[in-house]
Design an enzyme around this catalytic site. Structure first.
Site, short mmCIF file in Angstrom:
data_model
loop_
_atom_site.label_atom_id
_atom_site.label_comp_id
_atom_site.label_asym_id
_atom_site.label_seq_id
_atom_site.Cartn_x
_atom_site.Cartn_y
_atom_site.Cartn_z
N HIS A 16 0.89 -0.88 0.10
CA HIS A 16 -0.05 0.19 0.02
C HIS A 16 0.86 1.29 0.36
O HIS A 16 2.07 1.51 0.32
CB HIS A 16 -1.21 -0.15 0.88
N GLU A 101 -1.91 -7.46 7.71
CA GLU A 101 -0.57 -6.50 8.47
C GLU A 101 -0.33 -7.47 9.61
O GLU A 101 -1.10 -7.88 10.69
CB GLU A 101 -0.14 -5.53 8.76
#
Length: 233
Positions: A16, A101
């Site tokens: 990202h 994550e």
């Protein structure tokens, strides 16, 4: 036979774009943050150069996309493919916690120095310093938990790609996720334990590439360089 033969299935790793916590180095797991304006530009620039018909990531050649469900990765996914001249069908896209994550637990929002200092204050790490790859996070993921979910996803990817190792049809895969978990993904793709010393870097908005040497499902490999497809005449 060239190892760069694009008919061999590939896995593209998309990190990202920048967030406010990316800029200052704070551990960002479950906290929902938007991309910064610079983060959006990072991803759209990557998309303009690498995503589209006859480009490095050709959506027509993508069999599946896995996306972390965090806001910053959803935004990144949209920026990558909304600019493309070939769309990704909704039934090819899966949002999954398997590629979210690392759960930083009590360390969420902290800097590395703050984590290490806090552990020392609590009497931890007397014999050796804290290492997330080995020790995990208090109140969050252990290395074993991260390994388990990544191995599950990697097995699914290989099941999709195994029948087409000789280019019978294009089955590239894209994984849109986060900086640390993507480095974990690379280690597990290669069969290494997470605490194996292997220094890896992936810039916000960047693309990494995995594949197979010799078109062999049992020889997973990491590209350290790749030629870019020629522009269409």
């Amino acid at each position: 036979m060239s190892d760069l033969d694009a008919t061999t299935p590939r896995v593209f790793l998309a990190r990202h774009g920048e967030t406010e916590w990316t800029k200052n180095g704070r551990y960002t797991g479950k906290t929902e943050l938007d991309l910064t304006p610079d983060g959006v530009r990072q991803v759209t620039s990557t998309a303009a150069q690498f995503v589209g018909h006859r480009k490095l990531i050709d959506p027509a050649h993508v069999a599946r996309v896995w996306v972390s469900p965090r806001k910053r990765t959803r935004q990144t996914f949209r920026c990558l493919f909304d600019c493309s001249d070939v769309s990704i069908a909704d039934n090819k896209v899966t949002f999954t916690e398997d590629i979210t994550e690392w759960d930083y637990g009590d360390y969420e929002g902290l800097l590395v120095g703050e984590i290490r200092a806090g552990r020392v204050e609590r009497g931890l790490d007397k014999e050796r310093g804290w290492n997330i790859w080995r020790d995990g996070c208090e109140g969050g993921d252990s290395a074993q938990q991260v390994t388990g979910r990544l191995d599950r996803l990697i097995a699914e990817i290989r099941d999709i790609q195994r029948p087409y190792m000789n280019g019978e049809k294009p089955v590239d895969v894209v994984v849109v996720a986060h900086g640390l978990i993507l480095r974990c993904f690379v280690k597990r793709w290669l069969g290494y334990p997470l605490d194996m010393p292997l220094t890896l870097m992936l810039s916000p908005g960047g693309i990494g590439i995995l594949s197979y040497k010799n078109r062999d499902i049992d020889e997973p490999a990491l590209f350290i360089g790749i030629s870019i497809p020629p522009l269409e005449d």
